[in-house]
Scaffold this motif. Structure first.
Motif, PDB file in Angstrom:
ATOM      1  N   HIS A  90       0.815  -1.221   0.000  1.00  0.00           N
ATOM      2  CA  HIS A  90       0.000   0.000   0.000  1.00  0.00           C
ATOM      3  C   HIS A  90       0.850   1.273   0.000  1.00  0.00           C
ATOM      4  O   HIS A  90       0.448   2.273  -0.571  1.00  0.00           O
ATOM      5  CB  HIS A  90      -0.947   0.020   1.210  1.00  0.00           C
ATOM      6  CG  HIS A  90      -2.116  -0.893   1.059  1.00  0.00           C
ATOM      7  ND1 HIS A  90      -2.036  -2.238   1.294  1.00  0.00           N
ATOM      8  CD2 HIS A  90      -3.396  -0.649   0.683  1.00  0.00           C
ATOM      9  CE1 HIS A  90      -3.218  -2.798   1.074  1.00  0.00           C
ATOM     10  NE2 HIS A  90      -4.061  -1.856   0.697  1.00  0.00           N
ATOM     11  N   SER A  95      -2.501   3.815  -5.037  1.00  0.00           N
ATOM     12  CA  SER A  95      -2.700   5.186  -5.499  1.00  0.00           C
ATOM     13  C   SER A  95      -3.624   5.215  -6.703  1.00  0.00           C
ATOM     14  O   SER A  95      -3.784   4.214  -7.408  1.00  0.00           O
ATOM     15  CB  SER A  95      -1.354   5.798  -5.855  1.00  0.00           C
ATOM     16  OG  SER A  95      -0.734   4.993  -6.825  1.00  0.00           O
ATOM     17  N   ASP A  96      -4.212   6.367  -6.923  1.00  0.00           N
ATOM     18  CA  ASP A  96      -5.030   6.602  -8.110  1.00  0.00           C
ATOM     19  C   ASP A  96      -4.350   7.689  -8.935  1.00  0.00           C
ATOM     20  O   ASP A  96      -3.748   8.608  -8.370  1.00  0.00           O
ATOM     21  CB  ASP A  96      -6.425   7.112  -7.702  1.00  0.00           C
ATOM     22  CG  ASP A  96      -7.339   5.960  -7.313  1.00  0.00           C
ATOM     23  OD1 ASP A  96      -7.048   4.822  -7.724  1.00  0.00           O
ATOM     24  OD2 ASP A  96      -8.320   6.215  -6.606  1.00  0.00           O
ATOM     25  N   ARG A 109     -10.035  12.243 -10.767  1.00  0.00           N
ATOM     26  CA  ARG A 109      -9.333  10.982 -10.990  1.00  0.00           C
ATOM     27  C   ARG A 109      -9.227  10.844 -12.495  1.00  0.00           C
ATOM     28  O   ARG A 109     -10.226  10.945 -13.211  1.00  0.00           O
ATOM     29  CB  ARG A 109     -10.174   9.831 -10.427  1.00  0.00           C
ATOM     30  CG  ARG A 109      -9.459   9.106  -9.308  1.00  0.00           C
ATOM     31  CD  ARG A 109     -10.345   8.127  -8.666  1.00  0.00           C
ATOM     32  NE  ARG A 109     -10.516   6.932  -9.497  1.00  0.00           N
ATOM     33  CZ  ARG A 109     -11.143   5.846  -9.094  1.00  0.00           C
ATOM     34  NH1 ARG A 109     -11.671   5.808  -7.886  1.00  0.00           N
ATOM     35  NH2 ARG A 109     -11.273   4.805  -9.881  1.00  0.00           N
ATOM     36  N   ARG A 198      -0.843  12.313 -12.115  1.00  0.00           N
ATOM     37  CA  ARG A 198       0.179  11.999 -11.101  1.00  0.00           C
ATOM     38  C   ARG A 198      -0.400  10.951 -10.169  1.00  0.00           C
ATOM     39  O   ARG A 198      -1.598  10.972  -9.889  1.00  0.00           O
ATOM     40  CB  ARG A 198       0.459  13.238 -10.236  1.00  0.00           C
ATOM     41  CG  ARG A 198       1.347  14.251 -10.875  1.00  0.00           C
ATOM     42  CD  ARG A 198       1.582  15.405  -9.917  1.00  0.00           C
ATOM     43  NE  ARG A 198       0.400  16.244  -9.772  1.00  0.00           N
ATOM     44  CZ  ARG A 198       0.071  16.872  -8.661  1.00  0.00           C
ATOM     45  NH1 ARG A 198       0.795  16.716  -7.565  1.00  0.00           N
ATOM     46  NH2 ARG A 198      -1.011  17.634  -8.594  1.00  0.00           N
ATOM     47  N   ALA A 199       0.483  10.085  -9.644  1.00  0.00           N
ATOM     48  CA  ALA A 199      -0.003   9.071  -8.699  1.00  0.00           C
ATOM     49  C   ALA A 199      -0.285   9.747  -7.358  1.00  0.00           C
ATOM     50  O   ALA A 199       0.510  10.542  -6.867  1.00  0.00           O
ATOM     51  CB  ALA A 199       1.049   7.985  -8.523  1.00  0.00           C
ATOM     52  N   PHE A 200      -1.428   9.439  -6.787  1.00  0.00           N
ATOM     53  CA  PHE A 200      -1.850  10.070  -5.533  1.00  0.00           C
ATOM     54  C   PHE A 200      -2.150   8.953  -4.546  1.00  0.00           C
ATOM     55  O   PHE A 200      -3.078   8.175  -4.752  1.00  0.00           O
ATOM     56  CB  PHE A 200      -3.094  10.915  -5.825  1.00  0.00           C
ATOM     57  CG  PHE A 200      -3.718  11.538  -4.619  1.00  0.00           C
ATOM     58  CD1 PHE A 200      -3.145  12.651  -4.021  1.00  0.00           C
ATOM     59  CD2 PHE A 200      -4.888  11.017  -4.080  1.00  0.00           C
ATOM     60  CE1 PHE A 200      -3.726  13.232  -2.914  1.00  0.00           C
ATOM     61  CE2 PHE A 200      -5.473  11.591  -2.970  1.00  0.00           C
ATOM     62  CZ  PHE A 200      -4.887  12.705  -2.383  1.00  0.00           C
ATOM     63  N   ASN A 201      -1.322   8.848  -3.481  1.00  0.00           N
ATOM     64  CA  ASN A 201      -1.535   7.761  -2.522  1.00  0.00           C
ATOM     65  C   ASN A 201      -2.784   8.022  -1.688  1.00  0.00           C
ATOM     66  O   ASN A 201      -2.997   9.121  -1.181  1.00  0.00           O
ATOM     67  CB  ASN A 201      -0.334   7.581  -1.602  1.00  0.00           C
ATOM     68  CG  ASN A 201      -0.425   6.245  -0.880  1.00  0.00           C
ATOM     69  OD1 ASN A 201      -1.333   6.001  -0.103  1.00  0.00           O
ATOM     70  ND2 ASN A 201       0.496   5.345  -1.191  1.00  0.00           N
ATOM     71  N   LEU A 202      -3.631   7.003  -1.595  1.00  0.00           N
ATOM     72  CA  LEU A 202      -4.941   7.187  -0.958  1.00  0.00           C
ATOM     73  C   LEU A 202      -4.920   7.026   0.559  1.00  0.00           C
ATOM     74  O   LEU A 202      -5.929   7.240   1.215  1.00  0.00           O
ATOM     75  CB  LEU A 202      -5.939   6.181  -1.545  1.00  0.00           C
ATOM     76  CG  LEU A 202      -6.188   6.287  -3.044  1.00  0.00           C
ATOM     77  CD1 LEU A 202      -7.205   5.257  -3.489  1.00  0.00           C
ATOM     78  CD2 LEU A 202      -6.693   7.678  -3.410  1.00  0.00           C
ATOM     79  N   TYR A 219      -0.415   5.147   9.508  1.00  0.00           N
ATOM     80  CA  TYR A 219      -1.484   5.320   8.517  1.00  0.00           C
ATOM     81  C   TYR A 219      -2.809   4.880   9.113  1.00  0.00           C
ATOM     82  O   TYR A 219      -2.853   3.941   9.908  1.00  0.00           O
ATOM     83  CB  TYR A 219      -1.197   4.477   7.273  1.00  0.00           C
ATOM     84  CG  TYR A 219       0.114   4.829   6.611  1.00  0.00           C
ATOM     85  CD1 TYR A 219       0.199   5.899   5.711  1.00  0.00           C
ATOM     86  CD2 TYR A 219       1.273   4.113   6.896  1.00  0.00           C
ATOM     87  CE1 TYR A 219       1.399   6.229   5.109  1.00  0.00           C
ATOM     88  CE2 TYR A 219       2.480   4.439   6.294  1.00  0.00           C
ATOM     89  CZ  TYR A 219       2.543   5.502   5.402  1.00  0.00           C
ATOM     90  OH  TYR A 219       3.719   5.829   4.816  1.00  0.00           O
ATOM     91  N   ARG A 255      -9.879   6.174   3.198  1.00  0.00           N
ATOM     92  CA  ARG A 255      -9.160   6.394   1.936  1.00  0.00           C
ATOM     93  C   ARG A 255      -9.341   7.835   1.521  1.00  0.00           C
ATOM     94  O   ARG A 255     -10.486   8.329   1.489  1.00  0.00           O
ATOM     95  CB  ARG A 255      -9.693   5.474   0.821  1.00  0.00           C
ATOM     96  CG  ARG A 255      -9.474   4.031   1.135  1.00  0.00           C
ATOM     97  CD  ARG A 255      -9.935   3.109   0.012  1.00  0.00           C
ATOM     98  NE  ARG A 255      -9.877   1.736   0.493  1.00  0.00           N
ATOM     99  CZ  ARG A 255     -10.248   0.675  -0.194  1.00  0.00           C
ATOM    100  NH1 ARG A 255     -10.699   0.816  -1.421  1.00  0.00           N
ATOM    101  NH2 ARG A 255     -10.161  -0.531   0.337  1.00  0.00           N
TER     102      ARG A 255
END
Ligand code: GAP
Length: 517
Positions: A90, A95-96, A109, A198-202, A219, A255
């Motif tokens: 994770h 990421s999305d 997104r 860009r990758a965005f960690n959820l 987290y 999330r």
């Protein structure tokens, strides 16, 4: 108002669901369950826990199961050692892809934006300076008319100039700088305002202890599943379980969704109901099919109609790298068919990751296996992973109904009696002649066993309507005849049919008709 707007309005008006911290303007993606909503959600979770775990009979194979099995529960902490999320993948990968619009300051997104062009005919090459348009939606799913709506006038004038207009999706346009430069974002005036994805960690980050630094990072769990995997050995060592067995857990997950939407459907804080079912690799396909079908059937038993409930098997290209099979239980919400629950064959991926990262031996030892070579092994995992909030939303959508009673439109929530927040409402027909006293006596008797309501205010018809809207399956009315022979009127919510029965029989009637929860 469309159906969804009507449901949202009812949920607010009747105390099912409120926006979180509403008096301060709310917090996007967070919701509070009101007095009726909390009962509905507790009933859903109780039904899941009973049907999947506490009432499961481990001595016999249920219909359709490849054999008998044991089920136990867990309740893990939300904060865990951050090494859990490193090992699970994770931290690196949850990421999305996200794009920002510099002009409107909106965030999307990337896979929920469709880029299209208005071509004179299908397949015509892009002309110099031709504009592209981005609209919220999903390629292949969102109707063209919806994509086109904000640019209808432009399409009309092009139709007049060119003779025809064809909406053509431009795949992967957001990844291409030149194409992005000619794309008009939703609500924007000028092209070229969208950033590259860009990758965005959820995962939500926080700090444990008084000092904030890299070593204090923790987290909020984005799924309950990992708590189960890291406790696998504890459960094996203490609960005397033998494979196959399952561990279930219900709990909050968090999330940082880029675009929370569709009411509670995509929230930032939500509750999951997850099972990790451990079996031998050879048996995993059979157990996967069992759990997929069993979970689908659970929703049907609690009232979701099969016309709107679908099992969608993922094809190979959709599978996560660790999964060998996956199916979604999808419900046709008013905003389109969407995932209620996923059932996956996760192979031995998670236990292997945690075994490698922690250095602890997480293999199962089967001391009753006659073949020595098969005694010690890492089991495969079948994971039915459901959302309590999504289930609540689906049950509410299915239950919402408008019909006509006595020439008037009534709004009714036809919730399964097991899920209904209030099971029975008790009314005196009028507030005199000893009726309230007799009604209160019956109410108090019922209240100790069922969630019951008492109401003596207003015309009897209005009291029925109030309970219909709240989803109460039965109403009991005490009238003049009750004093003579002890009977009461019992009215059923969906059919409005009434029957007379002794007041002393109401509890037995409810026990028989409401079901387990
Ligand atoms: N352990 C596997 C897992 O977490 P997932 O498909 O990401 O899989 C499982 O989530 C279920 O959790 C979904 O089917 C859905 O019911 C619920 N869920 C996931 N994200 C959600 C969100 N943002 N809001 C509400 N429910 C969500």
């Amino acid at each position: 108002m469309d159906r969804m707007e009507k449901l949202v309005s009812l949920c607010k008006r009747r105390g099912y669901i409120f926006p979180s911290s509403e008096i301060y303007g709310g917090l996007n993606g967070c919701w509070d369950y009101g007095p009726l909503g909390v009962e509905l959600k507790r009933n859903i979770k109780a039904a899941w826990w009973q049907d999947m775990i506490s009432h499961h009979d481990e001595t016999a194979a249920p219909p359709g199961a490849p054999g008998s099995y044991t089920m136990v529960g867990l309740d893990c902490s939300i904060l865990m050692n951050p090494a859990v999320w490193q090992a699970s993948g994770h931290v690196g990968g949850f990421s999305d892809p996200m794009v920002d619009c510099r002009e409107t300051r909106s965030r999307y997104r990337a896979d929920q934006l469709v880029v299209y062009r208005l071509a004179a005919a299908p397949g015509t090459p892009l002309a110099d300076g031709e504009l592209l348009f981005a609209a919220p939606g999903e390629a292949g799913k969102t109707p063209q008319a919806d994509l086109l709506e904000p640019h209808r006038k432009r399409a009309e004038s092009l139709r007049k100039k060119q003779g025809s207009v064809h909406v053509e999706i431009v795949p992967d346009a957001l990844q291409d700088a030149a194409l992005r430069a000619r794309t008009i974002a939703p609500g924007a005036k000028e092209p070229g305002s969208l950033t590259a994805p860009r990758a965005f960690n959820l995962m939500f980050k926080t700090h444990v202890g008084a000092l904030e630094g890299n070593s204090s990072v923790a987290y909020l769990r984005p799924e309950t599943a990992q708590g189960i995997f890291v406790n696998f050995k504890n459960v094996c060592d203490t609960a005397r379980v033998r494979i196959p067995f399952g561990i279930g857990q219900i709990g909050k997950a968090f999330r940082n969704e880029i675009n929370p939407r569709n009411y509670t459907f995509r929230s930032r804080e939500f509750e999951q109901m997850e099972i990790e079912f451990f079996c031998r690799a050879d048996d995993a396909d059979a157990w996967y099919r069992y759990w997929r079908d069993r979970r689908y059937q659970w929703y049907v038993e609690l009232g979701l109609g099969t016309a709107k409930l679908h099992l969608r098997e993922h094809d190979r290209s959709e599978l996560a790298h660790y999964a060998s099979a996956c199916a979604d239980v999808e419900y046709e919400f008013p905003f389109g068919p969407s995932e209620l629950e996923g059932i996956a064959n996760r192979t031995d991926f998670d236990l292997r990751q945690h075994m490698d990262a922690s250095g602890r031996d997480l293999q199962f030892f089967d001391d009753q296996e006659p073949d020595k070579d098969r005694r010690r092994y890492l089991p495969y995992v079948i994971e039915p992973s459901a959302g309590a909030d999504r289930a609540a939303l689906a049950f509410l959508c299915e239950a919402y109904c408008e019909d006509e009673v006595g020439g008037e439109t009534r709004t009714v929530l036809k919730l399964h009696p097991r899920l209904a927040p209030v099971k029975v409402a008790v009314f005196p027909l009028v507030k005199k002649d000893g009726m309230p006293e007799r009604a209160l006596e019956i109410y108090r008797r019922l209240r100790s066993r069922f969630n019951a309501a008492y109401d003596e205010k207003g015309a009897i018809g209005r009291r029925y309507r109030r309970q219909d809207e709240a989803g109460t399956p039965y109403c009991v009315t005490i009238d003049g005849q009750t004093a003579e022979d002890g009977t009461v009127t019992l009215r059923e919510r969906d059919s409005c049919a009434q029957q007379r029965l002794p007041g002393t029989s109401v509890a037995a009637f409810l026990s028989e008709h409401i079901g387990a929860a």
